[in-house]
Design a protein around this motif. Structure first.
Motif, PDB file in Angstrom:
ATOM      1  N   LEU A  78       8.030 -72.038 -23.838  1.00 12.35           N
ATOM      2  CA  LEU A  78       9.366 -71.625 -23.372  1.00 12.35           C
ATOM      3  C   LEU A  78       9.416 -70.134 -23.064  1.00 12.35           C
ATOM      4  O   LEU A  78       8.855 -69.329 -23.803  1.00 12.35           O
ATOM      5  N   SER A  79      10.150 -69.783 -22.003  1.00 11.30           N
ATOM      6  CA  SER A  79      10.374 -68.368 -21.663  1.00 11.30           C
ATOM      7  C   SER A  79      11.510 -67.842 -22.532  1.00 11.30           C
ATOM      8  O   SER A  79      12.651 -67.738 -22.078  1.00 11.30           O
ATOM      9  N   ALA A  80      11.177 -67.549 -23.782  1.00 13.57           N
ATOM     10  CA  ALA A  80      12.212 -67.088 -24.717  1.00 13.57           C
ATOM     11  C   ALA A  80      11.529 -66.255 -25.787  1.00 13.57           C
ATOM     12  O   ALA A  80      10.295 -66.209 -25.864  1.00 13.57           O
ATOM     13  N   THR A  81      12.339 -65.603 -26.618  1.00 12.96           N
ATOM     14  CA  THR A  81      11.749 -64.814 -27.711  1.00 12.96           C
ATOM     15  C   THR A  81      11.701 -65.622 -29.001  1.00 12.96           C
ATOM     16  O   THR A  81      10.915 -65.323 -29.890  1.00 12.96           O
ATOM     17  N   GLU A  82      12.572 -66.621 -29.112  1.00 12.84           N
ATOM     18  CA  GLU A  82      12.486 -67.502 -30.279  1.00 12.84           C
ATOM     19  C   GLU A  82      13.117 -68.857 -29.981  1.00 12.84           C
ATOM     20  O   GLU A  82      13.948 -68.982 -29.085  1.00 12.84           O
ATOM     21  N   ASP A  83      12.661 -69.831 -30.743  1.00 13.05           N
ATOM     22  CA  ASP A  83      13.192 -71.182 -30.606  1.00 13.05           C
ATOM     23  C   ASP A  83      12.905 -71.908 -31.916  1.00 13.05           C
ATOM     24  O   ASP A  83      11.908 -71.614 -32.578  1.00 13.05           O
ATOM     25  N   LYS A  84      13.800 -72.832 -32.258  1.00 14.15           N
ATOM     26  CA  LYS A  84      13.647 -73.513 -33.560  1.00 14.15           C
ATOM     27  C   LYS A  84      12.373 -74.334 -33.620  1.00 14.15           C
ATOM     28  O   LYS A  84      11.699 -74.374 -34.637  1.00 14.15           O
ATOM     29  N   VAL A 105      11.364 -61.228 -18.697  1.00 15.52           N
ATOM     30  CA  VAL A 105      12.313 -60.837 -17.644  1.00 15.52           C
ATOM     31  C   VAL A 105      12.553 -62.063 -16.776  1.00 15.52           C
ATOM     32  O   VAL A 105      11.721 -62.435 -15.954  1.00 15.52           O
ATOM     33  N   GLY A 106      13.643 -62.729 -17.027  1.00 16.52           N
ATOM     34  CA  GLY A 106      13.941 -63.978 -16.330  1.00 16.52           C
ATOM     35  C   GLY A 106      13.199 -65.125 -16.994  1.00 16.52           C
ATOM     36  O   GLY A 106      12.507 -64.939 -17.997  1.00 16.52           O
ATOM     37  N   ARG A 107      13.375 -66.287 -16.404  1.00 16.82           N
ATOM     38  CA  ARG A 107      12.808 -67.485 -17.024  1.00 16.82           C
ATOM     39  C   ARG A 107      11.966 -68.274 -16.046  1.00 16.82           C
ATOM     40  O   ARG A 107      12.315 -68.362 -14.876  1.00 16.82           O
ATOM     41  N   LEU A 108      10.910 -68.838 -16.582  1.00 12.18           N
ATOM     42  CA  LEU A 108      10.195 -69.887 -15.851  1.00 12.18           C
ATOM     43  C   LEU A 108      10.430 -71.158 -16.653  1.00 12.18           C
ATOM     44  O   LEU A 108      10.518 -71.099 -17.890  1.00 12.18           O
ATOM     45  N   ASP A 109      10.511 -72.288 -15.974  1.00 11.83           N
ATOM     46  CA  ASP A 109      10.703 -73.548 -16.690  1.00 11.83           C
ATOM     47  C   ASP A 109       9.531 -73.792 -17.644  1.00 11.83           C
ATOM     48  O   ASP A 109       8.432 -73.262 -17.440  1.00 11.83           O
ATOM     49  N   LYS A 110       9.764 -74.651 -18.606  1.00 10.10           N
ATOM     50  CA  LYS A 110       8.722 -74.947 -19.594  1.00 10.10           C
ATOM     51  C   LYS A 110       7.438 -75.413 -18.916  1.00 10.10           C
ATOM     52  O   LYS A 110       6.337 -75.070 -19.331  1.00 10.10           O
TER      53      LYS A 110
END
Ligand code: URA
Length: 249
Positions: A78-84, A105-110
């Motif tokens: 995931l394009s994120a800094t944290e996820d459960k 910076v922005g998101r790419l899909d999983k």
């Protein structure tokens, strides 16, 4: 985080990856931290990071207010800094980088691969993502179905997505057309799932997607999925060029 401002020593060391505030307090107590050749007396000491020489165990800190990393994002992350539950892009970095709190910076899909910039420079990120800047993003995609010149023309005019939104013009290049086609698409905006939705608008499905560039930044072909490197000074300068007044588009 301006280099010209006085900042607490413990905060600077924490940001540079020397541990928690508690661990840093211990380092200072043990006289392992020196400022301009003198042992630092307390964690709250205010220093000018760009001017004062800070040493930890005899090694001088290279003061870096910002970090800029290019990641070849692998599928499944995931394009994120944290996820459960899911793995996130920041998990791919070693702790010395994670300590500087970079974010994508922005998101790419999983399931999308390719160029993802990670930084802690919020101002640059904001500019790159600003809809006013129309920063081009180029993707390589594999499409189920035959991509035609009509699709190229439709993308050039802008297509209407399923929610009624008409996209800005996109530059579609057909690399190979067949039952499975290969294309390169440059878009100048960043709506959610934009590339997939643009192809859905012409009745086609994206089966593989990889971002190749973002503004002046090109994915380094030596980076395998999951690998990253720091940007060169020239790359950072080129990105900051987007910032210049008058480049609002
Ligand atoms: N467009 C998409 O559909 N997915 C991405 O990850 C990026 C652009």
């Amino acid at each position: 985080m301006a280099a010209g401002q006085r900042q607490r020593l413990d905060k600077i060391l924490a940001r540079m990856g020397y541990g928690s505030r508690k661990e840093i307090k211990k380092l200072i107590k043990e006289k392992r931290v020196q400022v301009n050749g003198e042992p630092a007396e307390e964690p709250g000491l205010h220093v000018l990071p760009a001017r004062d020489r800070i040493e930890v165990d005899g090694t001088t800190l290279e003061y870096r207010p910002y970090i800029y990393l290019m990641l070849n994002k692998p599928r499944g992350v995931l394009s994120a800094t944290e996820d459960k539950s899911a793995e996130v892009v920041v998990d791919l970095l070693p702790s010395r980088y994670r300590a500087l709190h970079p974010f994508p910076v922005g998101r790419l899909d999983k399931d999308t691969e390719g160029l993802l910039l990670l930084t802690n420079d919020g101002r640059l990120a904001h500019r790159l993502l600003s809809p006013k800047k129309h920063v081009p993003k180029t993707y390589y995609a594999v499409i189920r179905g035959r991509v035609t010149e009509e699709d190229v023309e439709a993308f050039r005019r802008g297509v209407i997505l399923e929610d009624g939104y008409r996209t800005r013009p996109g530059d579609l290049k057909i690399l190979r057309s067949g039952l499975q086609s290969e294309v390169e698409l440059t878009i100048y905006e960043g709506k959610y799932h934009q590339v997939k939705r643009m192809f859905a608008a012409v009745g086609k499905e994206v089966t593989y997607l990889k971002r190749m560039s973002m503004g002046p930044l090109l994915l380094d072909g030596r980076l395998k999925p999951g690998e990253y490197r720091e940007l060169t000074e020239a790359e950072v300068a080129a990105l900051q060029g987007i910032d210049r007044p008058g480049s609002d588009g």
